[in-house]
Design a protein around this motif. Structure first.
Motif, mmCIF file in Angstrom:
data_model
loop_
_atom_site.group_PDB
_atom_site.id
_atom_site.type_symbol
_atom_site.label_atom_id
_atom_site.label_comp_id
_atom_site.label_asym_id
_atom_site.label_seq_id
_atom_site.Cartn_x
_atom_site.Cartn_y
_atom_site.Cartn_z
ATOM 1 N N GLU A 47 0.593 -1.228 -0.472
ATOM 2 C CA GLU A 47 -0.110 0.083 -0.257
ATOM 3 C C GLU A 47 0.943 0.759 -0.059
ATOM 4 O OE1 GLU A 47 -2.916 0.337 2.691
ATOM 5 O OE2 GLU A 47 -3.873 -2.174 2.473
ATOM 6 N N LYS A 48 2.128 1.434 0.706
ATOM 7 C CA LYS A 48 2.841 2.149 1.026
ATOM 8 C C LYS A 48 4.137 1.808 -0.093
ATOM 9 C CE LYS A 48 0.977 4.163 4.870
ATOM 10 N NZ LYS A 48 0.504 3.867 6.716
ATOM 11 N N PRO A 49 4.277 2.067 -1.241
ATOM 12 C CA PRO A 49 5.148 1.283 -1.501
ATOM 13 C C PRO A 49 6.830 1.797 -1.361
ATOM 14 C CG PRO A 49 3.695 2.281 -3.254
ATOM 15 C CD PRO A 49 3.434 2.365 -1.791
ATOM 16 N N ARG A 50 6.646 2.967 -0.875
ATOM 17 C CA ARG A 50 8.263 3.932 -0.985
ATOM 18 C C ARG A 50 8.485 3.143 0.856
ATOM 19 N NH1 ARG A 50 10.216 9.350 -0.438
ATOM 20 N NH2 ARG A 50 8.953 9.673 0.876
ATOM 21 N N ALA A 51 7.664 3.482 1.830
ATOM 22 C CA ALA A 51 8.504 3.106 2.997
ATOM 23 C C ALA A 51 8.619 1.409 2.896
ATOM 24 C CB ALA A 51 6.453 3.602 3.749
ATOM 25 N N TRP A 52 7.800 1.513 2.212
ATOM 26 C CA TRP A 52 7.604 -0.684 1.824
ATOM 27 C C TRP A 52 9.131 -1.098 1.550
ATOM 28 C CZ3 TRP A 52 9.012 -5.017 -0.853
ATOM 29 C CH2 TRP A 52 7.876 -5.649 -0.510
ATOM 30 N N VAL A 53 9.555 -0.455 0.895
ATOM 31 C CA VAL A 53 10.268 -0.870 0.006
ATOM 32 C C VAL A 53 11.855 -0.696 0.758
ATOM 33 C CG1 VAL A 53 10.058 -0.748 -2.419
ATOM 34 C CG2 VAL A 53 11.394 0.833 -1.082
ATOM 35 N N PHE A 54 11.634 0.007 1.556
ATOM 36 C CA PHE A 54 12.897 0.015 2.386
ATOM 37 C C PHE A 54 12.843 -0.822 3.886
ATOM 38 C CE2 PHE A 54 13.234 4.433 0.056
ATOM 39 C CZ PHE A 54 14.909 4.408 -0.275
ATOM 40 N N ALA A 55 11.389 -0.751 4.379
ATOM 41 C CA ALA A 55 11.638 -1.697 5.034
ATOM 42 C C ALA A 55 12.336 -2.922 4.580
ATOM 43 C CB ALA A 55 9.867 -1.396 6.052
ATOM 44 N N VAL A 56 12.015 -2.824 3.972
ATOM 45 C CA VAL A 56 12.049 -4.774 3.167
ATOM 46 C C VAL A 56 13.853 -4.637 2.664
ATOM 47 C CG1 VAL A 56 12.180 -6.725 0.947
ATOM 48 C CG2 VAL A 56 9.745 -5.525 1.811
ATOM 49 N N ALA A 57 14.052 -4.104 2.325
ATOM 50 C CA ALA A 57 15.811 -3.452 2.190
ATOM 51 C C ALA A 57 16.605 -3.370 3.312
ATOM 52 C CB ALA A 57 16.322 -1.868 1.739
ATOM 53 N N ALA A 58 15.929 -3.082 4.021
ATOM 54 C CA ALA A 58 16.644 -2.903 5.935
ATOM 55 C C ALA A 58 16.821 -4.692 6.307
ATOM 56 C CB ALA A 58 15.826 -1.869 6.522
ATOM 57 N N ASN A 59 15.500 -5.175 6.174
ATOM 58 C CA ASN A 59 15.368 -6.068 6.537
ATOM 59 C C ASN A 59 15.885 -6.791 6.136
ATOM 60 O OD1 ASN A 59 13.246 -6.338 8.008
ATOM 61 N ND2 ASN A 59 11.692 -6.864 6.678
ATOM 62 N N LEU A 60 16.810 -7.099 4.252
ATOM 63 C CA LEU A 60 17.568 -7.594 4.027
ATOM 64 C C LEU A 60 18.824 -7.697 3.798
ATOM 65 C CD1 LEU A 60 16.032 -7.713 0.046
ATOM 66 C CD2 LEU A 60 16.021 -9.403 1.514
ATOM 67 N N ALA A 61 18.815 -6.136 4.565
ATOM 68 C CA ALA A 61 20.338 -6.741 4.539
ATOM 69 C C ALA A 61 20.881 -6.621 6.446
ATOM 70 C CB ALA A 61 20.791 -4.826 4.988
ATOM 71 N N ARG A 62 19.771 -6.933 7.161
ATOM 72 C CA ARG A 62 20.265 -7.238 8.205
ATOM 73 C C ARG A 62 20.148 -8.802 7.908
ATOM 74 N NH1 ARG A 62 15.434 -5.808 10.856
ATOM 75 N NH2 ARG A 62 16.043 -3.636 10.780
ATOM 76 N N ASP A 63 19.493 -9.277 7.437
ATOM 77 C CA ASP A 63 19.856 -11.000 6.758
ATOM 78 C C ASP A 63 21.036 -11.170 6.018
ATOM 79 O OD1 ASP A 63 17.497 -11.390 7.473
ATOM 80 O OD2 ASP A 63 16.323 -11.771 5.760
ATOM 81 N N GLU A 64 21.137 -10.146 5.811
ATOM 82 C CA GLU A 64 23.360 -9.907 4.894
ATOM 83 C C GLU A 64 23.997 -10.267 5.861
ATOM 84 O OE1 GLU A 64 23.147 -10.724 1.817
ATOM 85 O OE2 GLU A 64 24.890 -10.010 1.130
ATOM 86 N N ALA A 65 23.995 -8.833 6.916
ATOM 87 C CA ALA A 65 24.475 -9.289 8.040
ATOM 88 C C ALA A 65 25.149 -10.418 8.701
ATOM 89 C CB ALA A 65 24.433 -7.837 8.658
ATOM 90 N N ARG A 66 23.926 -11.183 8.799
ATOM 91 C CA ARG A 66 24.030 -12.179 10.072
ATOM 92 C C ARG A 66 24.883 -13.642 9.223
ATOM 93 N NH1 ARG A 66 17.694 -11.889 11.348
ATOM 94 N NH2 ARG A 66 18.217 -10.583 12.414
ATOM 95 N N SER A 67 23.830 -13.485 7.917
ATOM 96 C CA SER A 67 25.264 -14.371 6.840
ATOM 97 C C SER A 67 26.321 -13.743 6.675
ATOM 98 C CB SER A 67 23.890 -15.115 5.739
ATOM 99 O OG SER A 67 24.280 -14.029 5.084
ATOM 100 N N ALA A 68 27.006 -13.063 6.655
ATOM 101 C CA ALA A 68 28.587 -11.970 6.414
ATOM 102 C C ALA A 68 29.834 -13.404 7.267
ATOM 103 C CB ALA A 68 28.487 -11.297 7.327
ATOM 104 N N ILE A 69 29.306 -13.335 8.318
ATOM 105 C CA ILE A 69 30.416 -14.392 8.645
ATOM 106 C C ILE A 69 30.214 -15.836 7.779
ATOM 107 C CG2 ILE A 69 31.185 -16.016 10.668
ATOM 108 C CD1 ILE A 69 29.955 -13.683 12.246
ATOM 109 N N ARG A 70 29.759 -16.853 7.824
ATOM 110 C CA ARG A 70 29.451 -17.657 6.788
ATOM 111 C C ARG A 70 30.038 -17.171 5.089
ATOM 112 N NH1 ARG A 70 24.188 -19.086 5.923
ATOM 113 N NH2 ARG A 70 23.346 -17.632 8.246
ATOM 114 N N ARG A 71 29.993 -16.315 5.110
ATOM 115 C CA ARG A 71 30.493 -16.009 3.395
ATOM 116 C C ARG A 71 31.490 -14.838 3.365
ATOM 117 N NH1 ARG A 71 28.311 -12.938 0.543
ATOM 118 N NH2 ARG A 71 26.647 -11.444 2.049
ATOM 119 N N LYS A 72 32.143 -14.908 5.075
ATOM 120 C CA LYS A 72 33.043 -13.982 4.813
ATOM 121 C C LYS A 72 33.771 -14.081 3.698
ATOM 122 C CE LYS A 72 35.955 -11.682 7.851
ATOM 123 N NZ LYS A 72 37.076 -12.153 9.667
#
Lengths: 173, 329
Positions: A47-72
Motif C-alpha cells: 500500500e505504501k510502496p516507498r516506505a515498504w521497499v526501504f523496510a524490506v531493504a533494511a530486513n534484507l541487509a540485516r539478513d545479509e549481516a547475519r550471514s556475513a560471517i558464513r560468507r566471509k
C-alpha cells in the motif's frame, strides 16, 4: 501507462542501492538486493510502496549481516575483484581518493548507534519523518532529536578521523 | 532605565533540524520564521545546523557506489514472472515431496517397528491366528498366543507368535493371555533357506486386481494396514464360500510379508508348503492347542461358519509379525 511501481523503481532504485550499500558495503551485492526488493514489491503490491521497499531493504541487509560471517571468504573474493579491475582504469587516482573518503565515512557511521545510523540513512534515502518513525519505532517528534544527534556524531567522528590521519601523516613525514 | 527584556525562548535544536528538513507544518514554519527574524542567536544556530546538514549529506554521498546501473524495469518484471511460475512449480513439487516424506516416514516407522532391539531381523517367521467365518471387525487381539518358537540358529525360519480365535463370539471374553510357551519343536530342516517371504503356492490361484478384491470381499482383504500391497491372490475354497486369500505386501526394507486368510485347514496346508517346516510344525501344535480356548461365555460357532485362520508370514522377527497382526485390516 506507467505502472505505479515502475515509477517508484525509476525514482527510488538508486536511493535503495545507496541505502543498501551503506549497510553491506558491496556495490554488486547492494544492486542484487535492491533488485530483490523490487521483485518482491511486484509480488506484494504494498500500500505504501516507498516506505515498504526501504523496510524490506533494511530486513534484507540485516539478513545479509547475519550471514556475513558464513560468507566471509566468498565476500573477500567478491570485493577483491572490482578493486583489481578499477586499478587498471584511467581514472584510478580519483577512485583511490573516493575509496579513502568512503572508508572514513564508513568508519564514522560505524561509531553511531544502530538506531541513529538507521534514522540517518533513512532520512538520506528520502523518507519523511512519519515514515522514518514508523520504520524505526520512534515517535515522530523523536525523529528530529535522533537526526540532530546522528548528524552531529557523524561529523564529529569524521573530523576526529581527519585529525588523526593528518597527525599520522605528519608523523610519517 | 531600561526594562530587562523577557527571557526569549530559543528554538530547540531538533526543531531547527525538522524545520530545515521541511518536516514541520506550515503554521510551525511561520512561527519559526517569525522568531528567526528577531533572534540572531537562533539565526546563527540555524546556519550552523544547515552547514552540519549539508556536510552530512556530502559525506554520505561519498559512501555510495561509484556507479548505479538500474536494469530495465522489464527485466524485473521478467524475473517476477519467472519466480511466480517457479513458485507454482515448487508448490506442486511440495505436494509431491510431502507425499514422499510421508511414505518415507511410514517406511521408517515400519522399519523401526520391524526391527526391535532384541529380535534378529531377516528371520522368516510366521504369525498365525484363526478367524471365524467372517472377517474380523477389529484388530485381532494378541491375548491368546499358543505358540512362540524361538530361533535355534541364525537364518532359520521360525514360526512366530500364533494365536487361535475360532469364532468371533469367543473373542470377546478371553482370559488374560497365558505366558508364551517356549518352542516346542526344533526347526531343523531349514538351514540355508533365506526367506519365507515369497509364498510357495499350489493349486489354482488367480491374481486379483486390488479393487476387484475389495469389491468381491465386501471391501475386506486381509492385509496389514498402511503397507503397500504388491499382489493379491485367491484360490477357491474346497467347501465353497469365501475363498482363501493371500495378500503380499512389501515393507520399507524391501522384505515381503504375506497375509493369508481362509479355512483353517487350507491355511495350514499352505503354510506347510512354505520353505520352513516351522510353519507346519507350529500349525500342528496349534491344531493340538485347546480350541476353542476354555473361555467363559464361549458359544459354538454359528452353523456353516467353519473355522478360518489368519496367518502372517515373512522375513521379520516374531515381535514384528505380532505387531503386524494387530494392524491387520
Amino acid at each position: 501507462m506507467r505502472d505505479e511501481l515502475e515509477t517508484l523503481y525509476l525514482t527510488t532504485y538508486a536511493a535503495v542501492v545507496r541505502f543498501l550499500y551503506r549497510k553491506v558495503w558491496d556495490a554488486d551485492r547492494a544492486e542484487d538486493l535492491a533488485q530483490e526488493v523490487f521483485v518482491r514489491a511486484m509480488r506484494h503490491r504494498p500500500e505504501k510502496p516507498r516506505a515498504w521497499v526501504f523496510a524490506v531493504a533494511a530486513n534484507l541487509a540485516r539478513d545479509e549481516a547475519r550471514s556475513a560471517i558464513r560468507r566471509k571468504k566468498h565476500l573477500t573474493l567478491l570485493t577483491n575483484e572490482p578493486t583489481q579491475r578499477h586499478q587498471v582504469e584511467p581514472d584510478g587516482e580519483e577512485n583511490v581518493e573516493h575509496d579513502e573518503k568512503m572508508e572514513k565515512v564508513r568508519a564514522a557511521l560505524a561509531e553511531l548507534s544502530q538506531r541513529d545510523r538507521d534514522v540517518l540513512l533513512l532520512w538520506d534515502a528520502g523518507l519523511s519523518y512519519p515514515e522514518i518513525a514508523e520504520q524505526s519505532g520512534l515517535a515522530v517528534g523523536a525523529v528530529g532529536t535522533t537526526l540532530a544527534r546522528a548528524r552531529k556524531r557523524l561529523i564529529e567522528a569524521h573530523d576526529r578521523m581527519e585529525v588523526e590521519r593528518k597527525r599520522s601523516h605528519a608523523a610519517q613525514s | 532605565m531600561r526594562h530587562n527584556p523577557e527571557p526569549i525562548r530559543h528554538i530547540p535544536e531538533e526543531e531547527l533540524h525538522a524545520y530545515l528538513d521541511q518536516a514541520l507544518s506550515r503554521s510551525q514554519c511561520v512561527e519559526i520564521e517569525h522568531h528567526l527574524a528577531g533572534c540572531h542567536v537562533c539565526r546563527a544556530e540555524r546556519d550552523g545546523i544547515a552547514a552540519l546538514r549539508d556536510r552530512t549529506t556530502a559525506l554520505l554521498v561519498a559512501a555510495a557506489p561509484r556507479r548505479i546501473r538500474p536494469r530495465p524495469y522489464a527485466h524485473l518484471s521478467a524475473a517476477h514472472v519467472e519466480r511466480a511460475s517457479r513458485r507454482t512449480r515448487l508448490l506442486r513439487g511440495a505436494g509431491w515431496a510431502a507425499s514422499v516424506v510421508a511414505a518415507i516416514g511410514l517406511g521408517w516407522g515400519l522399519n523401526q517397528w520391524s526391527t526391535p532391539g532384541t529380535a534378529t531381523s531377516g528371520e522368516p517367521t510366521a504369525a498365525v491366528a484363526s478367524t471365524a467365518g467372517q472377517p474380523p471387525e477389529t484388530p485381532i487381539r494378541t491375548n491368546t498366543p499358543t505358540q512362540v518358537a524361538t530361533l535355534t540358529a541364525p537364518s532359520r525360519p521360525v514360526a512366530a507368535p500364533t494365536r487361535t480365535e475360532p469364532s468371533p463370539a469367543e473373542t470377546a471374553t478371553h482370559e488374560p493371555p497365558p505366558p508364551p510357551r517356549p518352542a516346542t519343536s526344533e526347526l531343523a530342516s531349514l538351514a540355508g533357506t533365506s526367506a519365507a517371504s515369497e509364498p510357495v503356492l499350489t493349486g489354482v490361484w488367480r491374481t486379483v486386481a486390488w479393487s476387484n478384491t475389495q469389491a468381491e470381499q465386501e471391501e475386506w482383504v486381509p492385509r496389514v494396514d498402511g503397507v503397500p500391497v504388491v499382489q493379491v491372490k485367491q484360490r477357491q475354497a474346497p467347501e465353497g464360500g469365501r475363498p482363501i486369500t493371500l495378500v503380499t505386501q512389501i515393507l520399507a526394507n524391501g522384505e515381503m510379508i504375506s497375509t493369508v486368510e481362509g479355512p483353517a485347514t487350507e491355511v495350514a496346508a499352505l503354510l506347510s508348503q512354505q520353505p520352513g517346516q516351522s510353519a507346519s510344525a507350529e500349525l500342528q501344535d496349534m491344531e493340538a492347542a485347546p480350541r476353542p480356548l476354555p473361555a467363559e461365555g464361549s458359544r459354538p460357532a454359528a452353523p456353516g461358519s467353519a473355522p478360518r485362520t489368519l496367518a502372517i508370514f515373512g522375513s521379520a522377527p516374531p515381535d514384528s509379525l505380532k505387531a503386524f497382526m494387530l494392524r491387520v485390516k
